[in-house]
Design an enzyme around this catalytic site. Structure first.
Site, PDB file in Angstrom:
ATOM      1  N   LYS A 180      37.817  26.594  49.243  1.00 33.16           N
ATOM      2  CA  LYS A 180      37.943  26.051  47.949  1.00 33.16           C
ATOM      3  C   LYS A 180      36.522  26.611  47.340  1.00 33.16           C
ATOM      4  O   LYS A 180      35.605  26.167  48.047  1.00 33.16           O
ATOM      5  CB  LYS A 180      37.820  24.407  48.083  1.00 33.16           C
ATOM      6  CG  LYS A 180      39.041  23.738  47.551  1.00 33.16           C
ATOM      7  CD  LYS A 180      38.933  22.274  47.523  1.00 33.16           C
ATOM      8  CE  LYS A 180      39.873  21.779  46.529  1.00 33.16           C
ATOM      9  NZ  LYS A 180      39.900  20.296  46.692  1.00 33.16           N
TER      10      LYS A 180
HETATM   11  O1  G3P Z   1      40.580  17.200  45.764  1.00 33.34           O
HETATM   12  C1  G3P Z   1      40.182  17.463  44.550  1.00 33.34           C
HETATM   13  C2  G3P Z   1      40.827  16.401  43.496  1.00 33.34           C
HETATM   14  O2  G3P Z   1      42.012  15.970  43.783  1.00 33.34           O
HETATM   15  C3  G3P Z   1      39.854  15.238  43.248  1.00 33.34           C
HETATM   16  O3  G3P Z   1      40.146  14.184  42.812  1.00 33.34           O
HETATM   17  O4  G3P Z   1      40.305  11.640  42.220  1.00 33.34           O
HETATM   18  O5  G3P Z   1      38.060  12.760  42.996  1.00 33.34           O
HETATM   19  O6  G3P Z   1      38.996  13.141  40.850  1.00 33.34           O
HETATM   20  P1  G3P Z   1      39.411  12.792  42.183  1.00 33.34           P
END
Ligand code: G3P
Length: 217
Positions: free
Chosen positions: A84
Site C-alpha cells: 500500500k
Molecule cells: O484501509 C483503508 C480504509 O478502508 C480506512 O477506512 O474507516 O479508517 O476511513 P476508515
C-alpha cells in the site's frame, strides 16, 4: 464483487475466511495499532493465514526511495503481499519503480478520480478510493467511486478498484450495484450482510409450525 476484509485482527480474518467469502485483506497502520500487537508479528501472521489471497500492507516512509525500500522488504514477507502506497507524488514515483520490478501495489488515500487516473498510469495493481472519508467531509464518496469506475471503463484500465473506508451495509450494496471490482469491508459490516430481521421472524415461524406439524427429519 470480490470481498476483502479491512482489518489487522487475525481472529476477525479467520472467522470471515472460514465462512468461505473472503477474497483478500487490507490493513493500514491504524488497524495494526488497534490490535495492540507488534507490527511485524501481526503482518506475518496475516500473510501466512491468508496464503494465496492478496494482503495489503502499508509503507510508512514518505519519500520515494524510502517507500521503495520498505516495499521491497514487505514483498519479501510473503508472495501474497501487496504494498500500500499513499497517493502522493513521491508515492506515484514509487509505484512506477515497483511496477517495473513486478511488485504489486495498492495506491491508497485516494479521494479523486484524477488521483485514480495517475495511479493507473504507473501500473498500480489496485487503487483504493476512500468513500466513507469523502462522505465525512460532506461530499458524496459513492459519486467519486462511480467517476473512477467510468473513467477506468472508458480507457480499459487494468488496475482493480477497491472501494475502501466502507462504513455501513448500504455502502456495500451501492458498491455492488456500481460493479466495483472489490469492496474492502470492516468485520462488523461483513457480519451485518448476513442478517435481515424478516429472516429471523420467518425462521421462528417455520420452526414453530414444524414443531406443531410434528415434522422431524
Ligand atoms: O484501509 C483503508 C480504509 O478502508 C480506512 O477506512 O474507516 O479508517 O476511513 P476508515
Amino acid at each position: 464483487m470480490k470481498i476483502f476484509i479491512d482489518t489487522a485482527d487475525i481472529n476477525e480474518i479467520r472467522e470471515i475466511k472460514d465462512l468461505g467469502i473472503l477474497d483478500g485483506v487490507t490493513t493500514n497502520p491504524s488497524l495494526v495499532k488497534k490490535t495492540g500487537r507488534p507490527w511485524k508479528e501481526a503482518v506475518e501472521e496475516i500473510l501466512k493465514e491468508c496464503a494465496g489471497l492478496p494482503v495489503s500492507v502499508e509503507v510508512v516512509a514518505t519519500d520515494t526511495e524510502g517507500m521503495v525500500r520498505e516495499a521491497r522488504e514487505l514483498a519479501r514477507l510473503g508472495d501474497n503481499a501487496v504494498i500500500k502506497i499513499p497517493c502522493t507524488e513521491a508515492g506515484i514515483r514509487a509505484v512506477k519503480a515497483l511496477s517495473a520490478e513486478g511488485i504489486r501495489t495498492n495506491v491508497t488515500l485516494v479521494f479523486s478520480p484524477l488521483q485514480a487516473l495517475v495511479a493507473a498510469k504507473v501500473g498500480a495493481t489496485y487503487v483504493s478510493p476512500f468513500i466513507g472519508r469523502i462522505d465525512d467531509i460532506g461530499y458524496d464518496g459513492l459519486a467519486v467511486l462511480e467517476e473512477v469506475i467510468s473513467i477506468y471503463e472508458v480507457y480499459g484500465v487494468e488496475t482493480e478498484i477497491i472501494a475502501a473506508s466502507i462504513r455501513h451495509v448500504d455502502h456495500v450494496r451501492r458498491c455492488a450495484e456500481l460493479g466495483v471490482d472489490i469492496a474492502t469491508i470492516p468485520y462488523k459490516v461483513i457480519k451485518q450482510m448476513f442478517r435481515h430481521p424478516l429472516t429471523d421472524v420467518g425462521l421462528e415461524r417455520f420452526l414453530k409450525d414444524a414443531q406443531e406439524a410434528g415434522i422431524q427429519i
